[in-house]
Design a protein around this motif. Structure first.
Motif, PDB file in Angstrom:
ATOM      1  N   GLN A 145      47.376  13.573 -17.557  1.00 52.89           N
ATOM      2  CA  GLN A 145      48.002  13.694 -18.867  1.00 52.89           C
ATOM      3  C   GLN A 145      49.171  12.725 -18.997  1.00 52.89           C
ATOM      4  OE1 GLN A 145      49.255  17.694 -19.362  1.00 52.89           O
ATOM      5  NE2 GLN A 145      48.170  17.959 -21.286  1.00 52.89           N
ATOM      6  N   GLN A 146      49.991  12.709 -17.945  1.00 52.30           N
ATOM      7  CA  GLN A 146      51.164  11.837 -18.000  1.00 52.30           C
ATOM      8  C   GLN A 146      50.747  10.371 -18.028  1.00 52.30           C
ATOM      9  OE1 GLN A 146      53.041  13.386 -14.562  1.00 52.30           O
ATOM     10  NE2 GLN A 146      54.321  14.841 -15.698  1.00 52.30           N
ATOM     11  N   ARG A 147      49.686  10.051 -17.250  1.00 47.55           N
ATOM     12  CA  ARG A 147      49.240   8.670 -17.210  1.00 47.55           C
ATOM     13  C   ARG A 147      48.759   8.229 -18.593  1.00 47.55           C
ATOM     14  NH1 ARG A 147      44.862   8.689 -13.606  1.00 47.55           N
ATOM     15  NH2 ARG A 147      43.547   8.135 -15.368  1.00 47.55           N
ATOM     16  N   GLU A 159      43.764   9.292 -26.783  1.00 49.27           N
ATOM     17  CA  GLU A 159      44.275  10.523 -27.376  1.00 49.27           C
ATOM     18  C   GLU A 159      43.213  11.608 -27.362  1.00 49.27           C
ATOM     19  OE1 GLU A 159      45.862   9.217 -31.076  1.00 49.27           O
ATOM     20  OE2 GLU A 159      47.809   8.763 -30.146  1.00 49.27           O
ATOM     21  N   GLN A 160      41.962  11.196 -27.610  1.00 48.83           N
ATOM     22  CA  GLN A 160      40.879  12.183 -27.525  1.00 48.83           C
ATOM     23  C   GLN A 160      40.784  12.752 -26.119  1.00 48.83           C
ATOM     24  OE1 GLN A 160      37.324  10.262 -28.847  1.00 48.83           O
ATOM     25  NE2 GLN A 160      38.100  10.035 -30.931  1.00 48.83           N
ATOM     26  N   LYS A 161      40.911  11.872 -25.133  1.00 52.55           N
ATOM     27  CA  LYS A 161      40.877  12.345 -23.751  1.00 52.55           C
ATOM     28  C   LYS A 161      42.029  13.291 -23.493  1.00 52.55           C
ATOM     29  CE  LYS A 161      38.690   8.568 -21.228  1.00 52.55           C
ATOM     30  NZ  LYS A 161      38.993   7.418 -20.389  1.00 52.55           N
ATOM     31  N   LEU A 162      43.165  12.938 -24.081  1.00 49.75           N
ATOM     32  CA  LEU A 162      44.363  13.753 -23.888  1.00 49.75           C
ATOM     33  C   LEU A 162      44.133  15.150 -24.471  1.00 49.75           C
ATOM     34  CD1 LEU A 162      46.988  12.994 -22.587  1.00 49.75           C
ATOM     35  CD2 LEU A 162      47.940  12.518 -24.824  1.00 49.75           C
ATOM     36  N   ASP A 163      43.498  15.190 -25.652  1.00 47.23           N
ATOM     37  CA  ASP A 163      43.195  16.480 -26.268  1.00 47.23           C
ATOM     38  C   ASP A 163      42.296  17.303 -25.360  1.00 47.23           C
ATOM     39  OD1 ASP A 163      44.706  15.820 -28.377  1.00 47.23           O
ATOM     40  OD2 ASP A 163      43.052  15.222 -29.694  1.00 47.23           O
ATOM     41  N   ALA A 164      41.284  16.617 -24.798  1.00 49.57           N
ATOM     42  CA  ALA A 164      40.370  17.320 -23.898  1.00 49.57           C
ATOM     43  C   ALA A 164      41.136  17.874 -22.693  1.00 49.57           C
ATOM     44  CB  ALA A 164      39.266  16.370 -23.436  1.00 49.57           C
ATOM     45  N   HIS A 205      44.192  18.705 -22.644  1.00 48.98           N
ATOM     46  CA  HIS A 205      44.997  19.806 -23.141  1.00 48.98           C
ATOM     47  C   HIS A 205      44.224  21.115 -23.070  1.00 48.98           C
ATOM     48  CE1 HIS A 205      48.967  19.411 -24.783  1.00 48.98           C
ATOM     49  NE2 HIS A 205      48.776  20.555 -25.422  1.00 48.98           N
ATOM     50  N   VAL A 206      42.959  21.032 -23.506  1.00 50.36           N
ATOM     51  CA  VAL A 206      42.094  22.221 -23.468  1.00 50.36           C
ATOM     52  C   VAL A 206      41.891  22.671 -22.017  1.00 50.36           C
ATOM     53  CG1 VAL A 206      39.802  23.099 -24.019  1.00 50.36           C
ATOM     54  CG2 VAL A 206      40.952  21.530 -25.588  1.00 50.36           C
ATOM     55  N   GLN A 207      41.670  21.687 -21.160  1.00 47.71           N
ATOM     56  CA  GLN A 207      41.448  22.028 -19.751  1.00 47.71           C
ATOM     57  C   GLN A 207      42.689  22.654 -19.126  1.00 47.71           C
ATOM     58  OE1 GLN A 207      40.161  18.123 -18.369  1.00 47.71           O
ATOM     59  NE2 GLN A 207      38.247  19.020 -17.727  1.00 47.71           N
ATOM     60  N   MET A 208      43.858  22.271 -19.646  1.00 51.18           N
ATOM     61  CA  MET A 208      45.100  22.748 -19.056  1.00 51.18           C
ATOM     62  C   MET A 208      45.431  24.167 -19.492  1.00 51.18           C
ATOM     63  SD  MET A 208      46.857  20.855 -16.978  1.00 51.18           S
ATOM     64  CE  MET A 208      48.627  21.050 -17.151  1.00 51.18           C
ATOM     65  N   GLU A 209      44.736  24.653 -20.530  1.00 52.16           N
ATOM     66  CA  GLU A 209      45.127  25.934 -21.104  1.00 52.16           C
ATOM     67  C   GLU A 209      45.226  27.086 -20.099  1.00 52.16           C
ATOM     68  OE1 GLU A 209      42.880  26.686 -24.708  1.00 52.16           O
ATOM     69  OE2 GLU A 209      44.335  25.352 -25.662  1.00 52.16           O
ATOM     70  N   PHE A 254      46.986  25.124  -7.912  1.00 53.05           N
ATOM     71  CA  PHE A 254      47.926  24.011  -7.925  1.00 53.05           C
ATOM     72  C   PHE A 254      47.246  22.642  -7.917  1.00 53.05           C
ATOM     73  CE2 PHE A 254      50.395  20.869  -5.494  1.00 53.05           C
ATOM     74  CZ  PHE A 254      51.380  20.650  -6.438  1.00 53.05           C
ATOM     75  N   ILE A 255      46.214  22.467  -7.066  1.00 49.50           N
ATOM     76  CA  ILE A 255      45.614  21.135  -6.918  1.00 49.50           C
ATOM     77  C   ILE A 255      44.996  20.661  -8.225  1.00 49.50           C
ATOM     78  CG2 ILE A 255      43.793  19.846  -5.738  1.00 49.50           C
ATOM     79  CD1 ILE A 255      44.436  21.451  -3.270  1.00 49.50           C
ATOM     80  N   THR A 256      44.179  21.521  -8.858  1.00 52.33           N
ATOM     81  CA  THR A 256      43.551  21.159 -10.127  1.00 52.33           C
ATOM     82  C   THR A 256      44.614  20.899 -11.185  1.00 52.33           C
ATOM     83  OG1 THR A 256      42.126  22.988  -9.498  1.00 52.33           O
ATOM     84  CG2 THR A 256      41.548  21.793 -11.498  1.00 52.33           C
ATOM     85  N   ALA A 257      45.538  21.841 -11.287  1.00 47.77           N
ATOM     86  CA  ALA A 257      46.528  21.738 -12.366  1.00 47.77           C
ATOM     87  C   ALA A 257      47.368  20.491 -12.215  1.00 47.77           C
ATOM     88  CB  ALA A 257      47.420  22.980 -12.361  1.00 47.77           C
ATOM     89  N   SER A 258      47.773  20.169 -10.995  1.00 49.11           N
ATOM     90  CA  SER A 258      48.649  19.010 -10.862  1.00 49.11           C
ATOM     91  C   SER A 258      47.883  17.723 -11.125  1.00 49.11           C
ATOM     92  CB  SER A 258      49.296  18.968  -9.485  1.00 49.11           C
ATOM     93  OG  SER A 258      48.361  18.546  -8.540  1.00 49.11           O
TER      94      SER A 258
END
Lengths: 619, 351
Positions: A423-425, A233-238, A240-244, A413-417
């Motif tokens: 995230q999904q994993r 979950e911590q990784k997921l939060d990180a 999330h920030v990267q996805m902003e 696109f490449i980074t974001a995808s």
């Protein structure tokens, strides 16, 4: 230089430096026994006073445990003050050695590492001769925890100022494993929670089905799974920030949008190149133009050797064998007729596309062909106009080509995808971690329902009520055997023999007595059932030789312990453990008094019969 | 022996002896001439003077005994008068970097009997047990049993019953004998797979499997032991929680342990006792207390015994240098390298 120090020298050196009493940890039982043999003619005898003390102490223990009186190691113990202590010995011998050690009579004990985890058994010095131990056929390095357990035996509280852990090398020792083990922090422990069938039955007996998830959540397994989930979950939060910076743009879900658009674009691109225009007649023929097929060409006949597609050609191509051994390549369109005749053709992957024998045979056959051959009727399906691809068609509907954020999308696109996939994993694995125990429980419930131990409403059936009392390994097999009435009318020795073969999980080979025909046929049934249950429960080893040994002990009450040991090469201690474990299994069967009185009676008879000789003497 | 004396002594020896001495100490010693060899040996002696000196004495002794046996005493005058001081100027203090064997062996012996005073961690655990569950993770032989006995004693004084479990039948039997001696046989009972004695006693000893089965039976209403008066459950050798086959039994026992009973988990040193304590806190009504320490009651020293009978300390320091596995004693290191060289088949590297 010898590969390792001689046991006599070792004891001499330890005595010389006043490092006794010591426990010497050796790799195997055999090493311990061999070490003892080296003392047979050694002249480092104890002073008479100490020999006397050992004899007196041994005498006192022998009163309690008569089975050690004749032990072959006693002379060496008395004379030199060294002993061996490992799982191949009877518990009474081990108790005796522990007692002698506690009273300070012995100078050295040669032991295997199993001792480290066992009883309270300290000494001034431990000697470590190995960095790995045998665990189910493989040698694995000792863990830090194990090394500290071993070293922990050094230094007796109240009897020593300091304890010594002495490393002495033997072949293949790895010193770094030991130094790391001595200086390091022991490893953390991990839950080994497994959900067994009896656990499910017992849980469902006491608690309604909907409460179980809450109970499983209280396990240490779930606690550790949660810890891992929290890390994720911590990784997921990180993430999330990267996805902003890649949030909604012109379209909310631009990543998917761009992905589809990009895919469609590429798709159209590739289709353009591979697009072939073949008339329906030709297409219908293709499946028949296989190697060995006789075809009519504009002049004469030919035999197809292969069909292939070539980049430069609009149509599929054929390699055809023509008269006079000519091999030609031609497009399928040049085939005038397809005849109703084929020959065997051993295909190969290189020119001439069939084996040389086949090639010779085919060319003969080609020459012998009559001029007129029956034509193969080929049904032509009405030409289905292949519709232009829907996606290609709708490419014009994508807003992307004219969208203002197109360059940004293309760039990100490449980074974001990648981030989104991660995230999904993570989300999926978190979900799996949180629910895996519950799923495993459900799997067990399904199996128990299938076999009729549980109703569809997850209530215990009549069978489930007694089956929950069998709380041992291979419980499903045992309860199924009982339901199949495999033990009906079986006398105690057969029952005990079968349970012994279930209880024994060691694959040490050896010589054993012959098996009786009754036990053998029963064991065959058990094996069959175990195999049919193997999708739901790991089948046991089911060793017939071990079963025969236990059968013999029960069937023949006049058999002495010594007589039993003579029947086999199995070590005394192993026989004892086998019988003790069989007793444990029998006592579980004995608990089924109310539902299976005959079986329980048979089990209790077996228990009384097992408990004699050495087994009676020990608590 | 100071550096100069050592230098003199070395210079008096034949070069073959110096080469033997240099084996394992000096890299490519066979390339060096006598003068260079002495220099290199002196440099080496900075790290381990004691080992070098003792080996030198042995070699000299060997040579004398051999020459006497051959009855042709060979006297060799020093071939090289060595005047130059060694380049590094071996500092006598630097020999102290590694502990010597005699210092390492010092302090052997039996301590005089002392009145028993509980260690601070023992009192801490006992007082914590008045309020909460306690997890104890201490090295082997630190006196966990004292805490168990004392805690059982206090609970029984409160008229509450105590269950003590151990993983092995043999351990249960030992504890039964021990507790019978402490509390009197009428107060102690034992339940194992095949032994049941005094099942109604206030202090019951059993294997963990038996307790698990009892708890299951109690949960489904078939009670035969007074679990309502149960005040304390002691799980000895709790590190069995990680046992691949039996670990699950410890988890079941802890999950189903009645909430009014205190839990006392005794464990050898493990890496993550805090996790165990956190877990207990998360599933039990009160916050669990962790008592841990890694200091051994009887200090430990590590040694290295060469197959030829030579004993040296294993580490530079007197005790175990926790966290520094590479602080090997130079002598032990040299001997072990020598051992590996001789025992390993040529050309086969260690795994």
């Amino acid at each position: 230089m010898p590969p390792s120090i001689h046991p006599v020298d070792l004891v001499t050196a330890l005595r010389h430096k006043h490092l006794t009493p010591a426990i010497v940890f050796l790799t195997s039982r055999r090493a311990c026994d061999e070490a003892m043999e080296t003392f047979d003619h050694a002249d480092l005898v104890l002073p008479p006073a100490r020999q006397e003390a050992i004899a007196v102490a041994l005498e006192r223990i022998t009163v309690q445990h008569p089975s050690i009186a004749e032990h072959p190691l006693i002379p060496i113990v008395k004379r030199i003050g060294v002993a061996a202590h490992h799982a191949g010995h009877l518990p009474s011998w081990k108790i005796a050695i522990e007692e002698l050690m506690r009273q300070g009579h012995l100078d050295a004990v040669f032991a295997t590492t199993t001792l480290a985890a066992g009883v309270d058994f300290p000494a001034r010095t431990v000697v470590i001769t190995q960095s790995s131990i045998r665990k189910s056929r493989d040698f694995t390095d000792l863990t830090i925890g194990e090394i500290q357990q071993i070293a922990g035996r050094a230094g007796r509280r109240g009897k020593d100022h300091v304890g010594f852990a002495i490393v002495t090398p033997s072949p293949y020792i790895d010193l770094t494993v030991l130094t790391k083990g001595l200086t390091g922090q022991p490893e953390g422990i991990d839950s080994q929670f497994t959900i067994s069938y009896p656990m499910v039955l017992n849980l469902l007996k006491a608690h309604p089905h909907e409460q179980i998830q809450g109970i499983l959540a209280k396990s240490f397994a779930q606690f550790q799974l949660n810890q891992r989930a929290e890390l994720l979950e911590q990784k997921l939060d990180a993430l999330h920030v990267q996805m902003e910076p890649f949030g909604p743009r012109v379209c909310t879900d631009w990543i998917t949008q761009w992905h589809t658009f990009d895919h469609a674009r590429r798709h159209r691109h590739t289709r353009h190149h591979t697009h072939r225009s073949e008339s329906p007649e030709i297409v219908a023929r293709l499946p028949f133009l296989t190697p060995g097929r006789v075809v009519g060409l504009s002049r004469g006949h030919g035999i197809v050797l292969r069909q292939y597609r070539s980049k430069g050609q609009k149509n599929s191509m054929l390699t055809v064998l023509r008269p006079d051994n000519a091999v030609t390549e031609c497009p399928v369109t040049s085939v005038k007729e397809v005849y109703d005749r084929t020959y065997d053709c051993a295909e190969t992957s290189t020119y001439p596309w069939c084996s040389t024998e086949a090639f010779d045979r085919l060319s003969h056959q080609l020459e012998d062909l009559p001029p007129r051959l029956p034509v193969l009727p080929i049904l032509v399906s009405p030409g289905t106009e292949s519709l232009p691809d829907a996606i290609v068609q709708s490419l014009g509907d994508f807003p992307c080509p004219t969208c203002p954020s197109r360059p940004a999308c293309q760039k990100d696109f490449i980074t974001a995808s990648r981030l989104r996939q991660e995230q999904q994993r993570h989300t999926k694995s978190i979900q799996a971690l949180r629910t895996s125990l519950w799923h495993r429980f459900q799997e067990r419930v399904d199996v128990l329902q299938k076999f009729g131990y549980l109703t569809t409403a997850t209530q215990l059936t009549a069978d489930g009520e007694w089956a929950r009392l069998i709380r041992i390994d291979h419980s499903l097999l045992i309860t199924e055997l009982i339901r199949a009435e495999a033990f009906a009318g079986a006398d105690p020795s057969l029952l005990a023999g079968i349970l012994a073969s279930l209880a024994h999980d060691d694959d040490r080979p050896g010589a054993f007595p012959r098996i009786s025909p009754g036990l053998s046929s029963l064991l065959g049934q058990v094996r069959k059932l175990a195999e049919s249950l193997s999708p739901y429960e790991d089948p046991p080893l089911l060793r017939a030789d071990v079963a025969a040994l236990v059968e013999r002990w029960i069937a023949d009450p006049s058999l002495t312990w010594i007589g039993l040991c003579r029947l086999t090469t199995m070590a005394e201690g192993d026989i004892y453990r086998l019988l003790a474990r069989t007793l444990e299994f029998l006592s579980q069967v004995q608990a089924l008094k109310s539902t299976h009185p005959g079986l329980a009676e048979s089990a209790s008879q077996a228990i009384t019969l097992i408990r004699r000789g050495v087994l009676e003497e020990l608590p | 022996m100071n550096t100069d004396e050592l230098e003199q002594l070395l210079a008096q020896q034949p070069v073959a002896l110096l080469h033997r001495l240099a084996r394992g100490r000096v890299h490519r010693h066979f390339r060096a001439g006598k003068r260079r060899l002495i220099e290199l040996l002196l440099q080496h002696s900075i790290h381990n003077r004691a080992g070098l000196e003792s080996d030198l004495q042995t070699l000299i002794g060997e040579r004398h005994s051999r020459s006497e046996a051959g009855s042709s005493p060979v006297h060799r005058s020093p071939t090289i008068a060595h005047k130059k001081a060694s380049p590094r100027g071996a500092d006598p203090d630097s020999t102290e970097t590694a502990v010597s064997l005699s210092a390492w062996l010092e302090g052997l012996g039996v301590p005089s009997p002392q009145p028993f005073v509980p260690d601070p961690w023992q009192s801490e655990a006992l007082s914590a047990l008045n309020e909460t569950d306690v997890v104890i993770s201490v090295p082997t032989g630190s006196g966990k049993t004292y805490v168990a006995v004392e805690a059982a004693h206090r609970a029984m004084e409160d008229n509450r019953s105590v269950i003590y479990t151990s993983p092995l039948k043999a351990l249960s039997n030992t504890k039964y004998t021990e507790f019978c001696r402490i509390f009197g046989p009428e107060k102690v009972g034992i339940l194992t797979g095949d032994r049941q004695e005094n099942g109604q006693a206030p202090l019951l000893i059993m294997t963990t499997e038996i307790l698990r089965n009892l708890l299951y039976d109690a949960a489904s209403g078939e009670i035969d032991i007074r679990l309502d008066t149960l005040g304390l459950v002691i799980l000895d050798e709790s590190q069995y929680l990680a046992d691949p086959e039996r670990g699950v039994v410890w988890e079941e026992t802890i999950i189903f342990c009645p909430s009014q009973a205190r839990l006392l988990l005794l464990s050898a040193s493990i890496g993550n006792p805090q996790d165990i304590a956190d877990w207990l806190t998360s599933i039990r009504s009160t916050a669990c207390r962790l008592v841990r320490h890694s200091k051994r009651t009887v200090p430990l020293r590590a040694g290295y015994l060469h197959p030829n009978g030579k004993l040296t300390p294993l580490f530079r320091t007197l005790g175990i240098p926790y966290g520094h596995p590479n602080q090997l004693h130079p002598e032990a290191k040299r001997l072990f390298l020598e051992y590996e060289e001789e025992t390993l088949p040529a050309g086969r590297p260690r795994r």
